[in-house]
Design a protein around this motif. Structure first.
Motif, PDB file in Angstrom:
ATOM      1  N   CYS A 420       0.859  -1.188   0.000  1.00  0.00           N
ATOM      2  CA  CYS A 420       0.000   0.000   0.000  1.00  0.00           C
ATOM      3  C   CYS A 420       0.891   1.232   0.000  1.00  0.00           C
ATOM      4  O   CYS A 420       1.622   1.493   0.958  1.00  0.00           O
ATOM      5  CB  CYS A 420      -0.916   0.000   1.216  1.00  0.00           C
ATOM      6  SG  CYS A 420      -1.744   1.595   1.439  1.00  0.00           S
ATOM      7  N   CYS A 423       0.311   3.744   3.053  1.00  0.00           N
ATOM      8  CA  CYS A 423       0.843   3.296   4.339  1.00  0.00           C
ATOM      9  C   CYS A 423       2.372   3.356   4.353  1.00  0.00           C
ATOM     10  O   CYS A 423       2.979   3.706   5.360  1.00  0.00           O
ATOM     11  CB  CYS A 423       0.409   1.872   4.642  1.00  0.00           C
ATOM     12  SG  CYS A 423      -1.297   1.748   5.157  1.00  0.00           S
ATOM     13  N   CYS A 463      -6.684  -1.111   0.867  1.00  0.00           N
ATOM     14  CA  CYS A 463      -5.817  -1.389   2.001  1.00  0.00           C
ATOM     15  C   CYS A 463      -6.662  -1.570   3.251  1.00  0.00           C
ATOM     16  O   CYS A 463      -7.487  -0.721   3.565  1.00  0.00           O
ATOM     17  CB  CYS A 463      -4.833  -0.246   2.191  1.00  0.00           C
ATOM     18  SG  CYS A 463      -3.887  -0.385   3.726  1.00  0.00           S
ATOM     19  N   CYS A 466      -5.771   1.592   5.741  1.00  0.00           N
ATOM     20  CA  CYS A 466      -6.062   3.001   5.443  1.00  0.00           C
ATOM     21  C   CYS A 466      -7.104   3.159   4.353  1.00  0.00           C
ATOM     22  O   CYS A 466      -7.526   4.261   4.052  1.00  0.00           O
ATOM     23  CB  CYS A 466      -4.782   3.741   5.071  1.00  0.00           C
ATOM     24  SG  CYS A 466      -4.204   3.306   3.414  1.00  0.00           S
TER      25      CYS A 466
HETATM   26 ZN   LIG Z   1      -2.750   1.536   3.446  1.00  0.00          ZN
END
Ligand SMILES: [Zn+2]
Ligand SMILES: [Zn+2]
Length: 913
Positions: A420, A423, A463, A466
Motif C-alpha cells: 500500500c 501506508c 488497504c 487506510c
Molecule cells: Zn494503506
C-alpha cells in the motif's frame, strides 16, 4: 480351426486401437467405492515444455506396471496425472521463440508476454501427455491437473498466507544464487556444480602507512572491488598484531580494516582472506557479524557498475577480471598465480556461471517444517526403496537451509503480496521511501504489516488499514517447486475438503528419480505433514538414472538419448516397456541401448507365435482347467508347477519393487518352460485331436497361456490384450485383460520333486542339443545318443520319456548304459546330476568345413580379447568409466576366454580323428 492371428505381430496395428478402447470404456477412471482399498500414485508432473525422454519412459513404465498390477489385484486404483508449468524452463522457451521474430518480452509487457506463454501452452503443452498415452500409461485422465490451473493456484496462495501468518515466510536481503542470464534467483538445489580448472591469485593489499602489505588469495579477483575488510583467524598467531590496522584496497584505494573471524581457515592461501559481503555467502555472514558495509559492484547481468570504479564500470565480470589482474600486475601487486581446481556453480537451466548476489528475496524458514518430515521417515511411516536413501535424506534434513522462493520471472504464481503506497509513505516518517527502497530493506515481520505490506489469499480491493486503493502487487513469482511440493493433495482438491481428498489421501507410493529427492520428495513430505497433518505417501520408490551403454547420463546435449517415439515406432511400446523393466534392478542405474529392445521385441514375437500355434491347434472345443480334470503326466505337472512358482515369484518381485526380477521370471517361464519344453514335448500328442492326450495337453496349454497373459499384462498390456481377445473360454473372466483378476497361486500345484525330476530329463536333452550346436551338426541330421545315467532313478525317468527325448534331441536311438566306455573319440558332456551324455556324430558333419569354421572363430575371439585387453590396459578408461562398465568389460574378457577354450577343444577333437 482357428487362425485368427496374423502371421507376424505388428504393434502398430494393435497398440493405438486398444488404448482408445480402454480409455473409452473408462478402465482408467477411479471411483470412490468405500469397500475397495485405494491404491494411489501421483505422477511426477512432467514440464509442459517437455517431450518424452528415456527418463520419462523409465519413470512412467514402472508406475504403470504398479498401477495395472494393483488394478488387477482389485484395488481402487488412481493414477493421477498432470503437468508442471516449469517457471524458468517455459519462460526461456517462449522468450527464444519470440526472439526468432525479433520480439523481446519487454516489448510485450508482462501481460502481453503471459498471453503468449498461455497460447504456447495451449498449443504445445500437452505433447508429453499424448506421448505418455503412446507408451500405454493408464492414468485417470479425467483428473488431469496443471500446476497453474485455478485450483492449484488457490492452494499455492493458501499455503503462502498460512506460512506467512505462522512466521515461516519472510522477506530479506540475502546472498542468493543469481543467474545473470535468466535474471533470477535460484534455490541451492537449482545450482549444478562442476569441477573447473581455474586460478588462485595472490594479491597484495598495502598497509595504510605504505610500509609493507598483506597478501590475500582469491579465485574471483573482480569481486575485490567490493571488499570492505580483510580477515584472519583469531587464533592465528602470525597475524595477531595486524588485527585492527587498516590496509588500502588496490585499484579502488579504499581504506579497509583487518578483522578477526573464526570462519577464516588459516590453511587456505596465506591465511588472510578478503571479505566481500555483497558477493559471497560466507563473507556475507562475516559482514553481518562485524557490521561491514555491503558494496554491490555488479548489476543483475553480471556487468560491473559504477561502484566498481569508472575504469571497470560497464565491463562484463570476466572482462573485468582480466583488466583488473593486468592492472595489478603493472602495479606489482600480484605476488603469484597458482593453478587451482574448484567447483563452480552453474544455472541448471542455461548453464551460465551463477553469481552469489545480494538481493531482496522471499524465504521459507525450513527447520520447523523439516523436523516432523524427518521423524516420519526415521520412524518408518514412510519407507524408502532402496532404504539407503534414508541416510541421504536425513543428512539433508538435519542441515537444511532456508528456501529462497522468489523468482524474478513473469511466468509462474505471482507472489500474493501487495504494497500500500499510502501506508508506506506515512509509516516511514523521517525519510519517505519508495516501494523499491522498502523492498530492498531487511525488515522483520511486524514492520512489514505496519509499513503497508498486505499478504492476502485474494487480490485486496483496498488497504485494510487506510482504505487506499493504490496497491501494487509484488513483481516476483514463486519458485516452480512451491506449487509442486503441494502436488499430492492440491491435485485432490485441497484446500477444499473434497471426497477425493478424503478417499485418496495419503497416496500409496511415489515413484521418482533420486535426483529430485531434495527439490521435491523432501518438500512434499514437509508440506504433507504441515498442511494435511499426515504423510503424503507411504512408499517412495527411487529408481536409477538412465544411462547409455558407456555409462554416460542420457542428455540432449550429449545427443546420446534416443527418441522414445522412434523406439516405439521401431519395436513397439510393449517391447520398450518390457526392456525397461528388465533393465531396472532396484536402486541401480539403468544401462540402455536400442539393441536391448530387440529382446523385448523377440519376446513379443515368441508369445505371438506360441499363441498362434496354440489357437490353430485348439480345435472347436476347449477344456476349462480344473486341478483334477485329467490324470496329469509328469510334464504337465512340471509346467503347472512352474506356472504357479512364476505367479508367486512375479507377485513377490513386484511387491519388493524388483521389476527386473518380475520381467526375468516371466521371460524364463514362457520362453523356456512353456515354449522350449512343454510345447515341444506335447506337439506329437496334439496331432490326433480327439485323443485323450491331445485334450489334456490343450487344457494345460490354454490354462498356462491365459494365466501368463494376466501376469504379463502390466508389462506388455497391448500384446496381452490382442491375444486375450482371441482366447476361447475367457467368458466370465473379464471383457479386457486389463480388468481381469490377478492370478492366484495354487500351492497344491507347486511340486518341487516333479520339477527336479523332469529337469534332469531336460538337462540330458539340453546337453545333447548343445553338443550338436558346438559340433555344427546340421539341424536336420539324425545322431545317435548314449547316456550313462548317474542313478537308477534317472535311468527310469529317461526310459519313460524316451519318445519325447528322441524327438527333442533329433536322435535315431538313445541307449541307456550305466557302464558305457567309449572306444573312439566322441563329443561328450556331463549334466548337473552327474549323468554323462555321448553323441555319435559320425556321418552327420562335414569335418573339413567344420575345422575351417572353428579356426576362423578362434581368430575372431582373439581379436575380441585383444580389444578388451587394450581398453582395460588404458588407465584413463579404468579410472574414468563407471565401475559397472569396467566390470562388464572384465566379464566379457572372461567369457571370451571361456569360449576360446571350448572352441579349441572341439577343434582338437576334430583334428584327432
Ligand atoms: Zn494503506
Ligand atoms: Zn540461467
Amino acid at each position: 480351426m482357428r487362425d485368427t492371428l496374423s502371421k507376424r505381430y505388428d504393434p502398430k496395428a494393435v497398440e493405438e486401437k486398444w488404448y482408445v478402447c480402454w480409455e473409452k470404456n473408462g478402465y482408467f477412471s477411479a471411483r470412490i467405492r468405500p469397500g475397495k482399498k485405494p491404491y494411489v500414485i501421483v505422477i511426477p508432473p512432467p514440464n509442459i515444455t517437455g517431450i518424452l525422454t528415456m527418463g520419462h519412459v523409465l519413470n512412467n513404465t514402472l508406475q504403470d506396471i504398479l498401477i495395472r498390477w494393483k488394478r488387477m489385484e482389485g484395488c481402487e486404483v488412481l493414477w493421477l496425472p498432470g503437468t508442471d508449468h516449469a517457471g524458468i524452463a517455459t519462460q526461456n522457451v517462449v522468450e527464444k521463440e519470440l526472439l526468432k521474430e525479433g520480439v523481446r518480452k519487454e516489448m510485450l509487457g508482462r501481460k502481453g508476454f503471459l498471453e503468449k506463454v498461455w497460447a504456447w501452452k495451449e498449443q504445445y503443452g500437452r505433447t508429453i501427455i499424448q506421448q505418455l498415452k503412446r507408451l500405454g500409461c493408464s492414468c485417470d485422465w479425467s483428473r488431469e491437473r496443471f500446476t497453474m490451473d485455478e485450483g492449484l493456484s488457490r492452494a499455492v496462495r493458501e499455503v503462502f498466507v498460512r506460512l506467512y501468518e505462522k512466521g515461516l515466510i519472510y522477506r530479506g536481503n540475502y546472498i542468493i544464487n543469481w543467474c545473470p542470464r535468466c535474471h533470477t534467483a535460484l534455490s541451492d538445489e537449482e545450482v549444478e556444480y562442476e569441477e573447473h580448472d581455474g586460478h588462485l591469485w595472490y594479491i597484495r593489499y598495502p598497509f595504510k602507512d605504505g610500509k609493507g602489505h598483506v597478501t590475500v588469495a582469491t579465485t574471483r579477483p573482480e569481486t575485490m572491488l567490493g571488499d570492505t575488510a580483510v580477515a584472519v583467524n583469531p587464533g592465528d598467531t602470525r597475524y595477531k598484531t595486524l588485527v585492527g590496522t587498516q590496509v588500502i584496497l588496490p585499484a579502488v584505494n579504499r581504506e579497509i580494516p583487518v578483522i578477526a573471524d573464526s570462519f577464516v581457515d588459516p590453511a587456505f592461501g596465506t591465511g588472510i582472506v578478503k571479505v566481500t559481503p555483497a558477493h559471497d555467502p560466507n563473507d556475507f555472514l562475516i559482514g553481518q557479524r562485524h557490521h561491514l558495509e555491503q558494496v554491490v559492484v555488479m548489476n543483475g547481468s553480471a556487468v560491473m557498475n559504477e561502484k566498481a570504479g569508472a575504469e571497470f564500470s560497464g565491463m562484463d565480470r570476466f572482462e573485468c577480471r582480466e583488466a583488473l589482474v593486468k592492472q595489478l600486475e603493472d602495479l606489482k601487486l600480484i605476488e603469484k598465480i597458482e593453478k587451482h581446481t574448484h567447483a563452480i556453480g552453474h544455472c541448471y537451466r542455461c548453464r551460465t556461471v551463477i553469481e552469489p548476489y545480494l538481493s531482496a528475496q522471499w524465504f521459507v524458514r525450513m527447520k520447523p517444517l523439516a523436523e516432523p518430515a524427518l521423524k516420519v521417515v526415521l520412524d518408518g511411516k514412510i519407507r524408502f526403496y532402496p532404504p539407503r536413501w534414508v541416510k541421504v535424506y536425513q543428512n539433508w534434513m538435519e542441515n537444511i537451509r532456508d528456501w529462497c522462493i522468489s523468482r524474478q520471472l513473469w511466468w509462474g504464481h505471482r507472489i500474493p503480496v501487495w504494497y500500500c503506497q499510502k501506508c508506506i509513505q506515512t509509516s516511514i516518517v523521517h525519510s519517505p521511501q519508495s516501494i523499491e527502497t522498502l523492498k530492498s530493506m531487511d525488515y522483520g515481520l511486524s514492520t512489514i504489516d505496519k509499513s503497508g505490506v498486505i499478504v492476502s489469499r485474494e487480490k485486496p480491493s483496498q488497504c485494510p488499514r487506510c482504505g487506499s486503493t493504490d496497491l501494487t502487487q509484488d513483481d516476483d513469482v514463486l519458485d516452480t517447486w512451491f506449487s509442486s511440493w503441494l502436488w499430492p493433495f492440491s491435485t485432490l482438491g485441497w484446500p477444499g475438503e473434497t471426497d477425493d481428498l478424503k478417499h485418496f489421501y495419503p497416496t500409496t507410493c511415489l515413484v521418482t528419480g533420486p535426483d529430485i529427492i531434495f527439490f521435491w520428495v523432501a518438500r512434499m513430505i514437509m508440506a504433507g505433514m504441515e498442511f494435511m497433518g499426515d504423510i503424503p505417501f507411504a512408499h517412495v520408490f527411487l529408481h536409477g538414472i538412465i544411462r547409455d551403454k558407456e555409462g554416460r547420463k542420457m542428455s540432449k546435449s550429449l545427443g546420446n538419448s534416443p527418441d522414445p517415439l522412434d523406439v516405439i515406432g521401431q519395436y513397439g511400446a510393449d517391447a520398450l516397456r518390457f526392456t525397461i523393466a528388465r533393465l531396472s534392478p532396484i536402486g541401480q542405474d539403468v544401462y540402455y541401448s536400442n539393441e536391448n529392445c530387440e529382446i523385448g521385441r523377440n519376446f513379443a514375437n515368441k508369445i505371438w507365435n506360441a499363441s498362434r500355434f496354440l489357437l490353430m491347434n485348439m480345435g472347436d472345443s476347449h477344456e476349462p482347467f480344473a486341478r483334477d480334470r485329467f490324470a496329469w503326466t509328469a510334464d504337465d505337472r512340471y509346467v503347472l508347477s512352474r506356472l504357479n512358482e512364476t505367479i508367486r515369484d512375479v507377485t513377490g518381485a513386484l511387491n519388493a519393487y524388483h521389476f527386473n526380477e518380475a520381467a526375468e521370471k516371466l521371460y524364463e517361464f514362457f520362453w523356456s518352460d512353456y515354449c522350449d519344453w512343454y510345447i515341444e514335448l506335447v506337439k506329437p500328442s496334439l496331432k490326433d485331436k480327439e485323443s485323450e492326450d491331445a485334450r489334456r495337453s490343450r487344457c494345460v496349454l490354454l490354462h498356462c497361456l491365459e494365466t501368463f497373459l494376466r501376469l504379463l499384462c502390466p508389462l506388455m498390456p497391448f500384446l496381452c490384450e490382442e491375444i486375450w481377445q482371441m482366447l476361447p473360454g475367457r467368458e466370465g473372466r473379464g471383457e479386457s485383460v486389463t480388468t481381469c483378476s490377478w492370478p492366484e497361486v495354487d500351492s497344491a500345484l507347486i511340486d518341487p520333486v516333479i520339477v527336479e525330476k523332469v529337469s534332469r530329463k531336460f538337462d540330458v536333452i539340453r546337453a545333447v542339443r548343445n553338443l550338436r550346436k558346438e559340433h555344427d551338426v546340421p539341424l536336420d541330421a539324425v545322431v545317435g545318443v548314449i547316456v550313462k545315467p548317474a542313478s537308477r532313478d534317472e535311468k527310469k525317468l529317461l526310459e519313460e520319456g524316451r519318445k519325447e527325448c528322441l524327438v527333442l534331441m533329433k536322435a535315431g536311438k538313445m541307449s541307456l548304459d550305466p557302464g558305457f566306455a567309449p572306444t573312439k573319440p566322441m563329443p561328450t558332456a556331463p549334466t548337473p546330476s552327474g549323468t554323462v551324455v555321448y553323441v555319435d556324430i559320425a556321418g552327420a558333419v562335414d569335418s573339413s568345413a567344420q575345422t575351417d569354421r572353428l579356426r576362423e572363430e578362434i581368430e575372431d575371439i582373439d581379436k575380441g580379447i585383444e580389444s578388451v585387453e587394450r581398453e582395460l590396459g588404458n588407465r584413463e578408461f579404468v579410472k574414468k568409466a563407471p565401475p559397472k562398465i569396467v566390470e562388464m568389460r572384465r566379464k566379457k574378457k572372461e567369457q571370451l576366454l571361456e569360449r576360446r577354450e571350448k572352441v579349441q577343444k572341439s577343434l582338437d577333437h576334430l583334428l584327432s580323428k
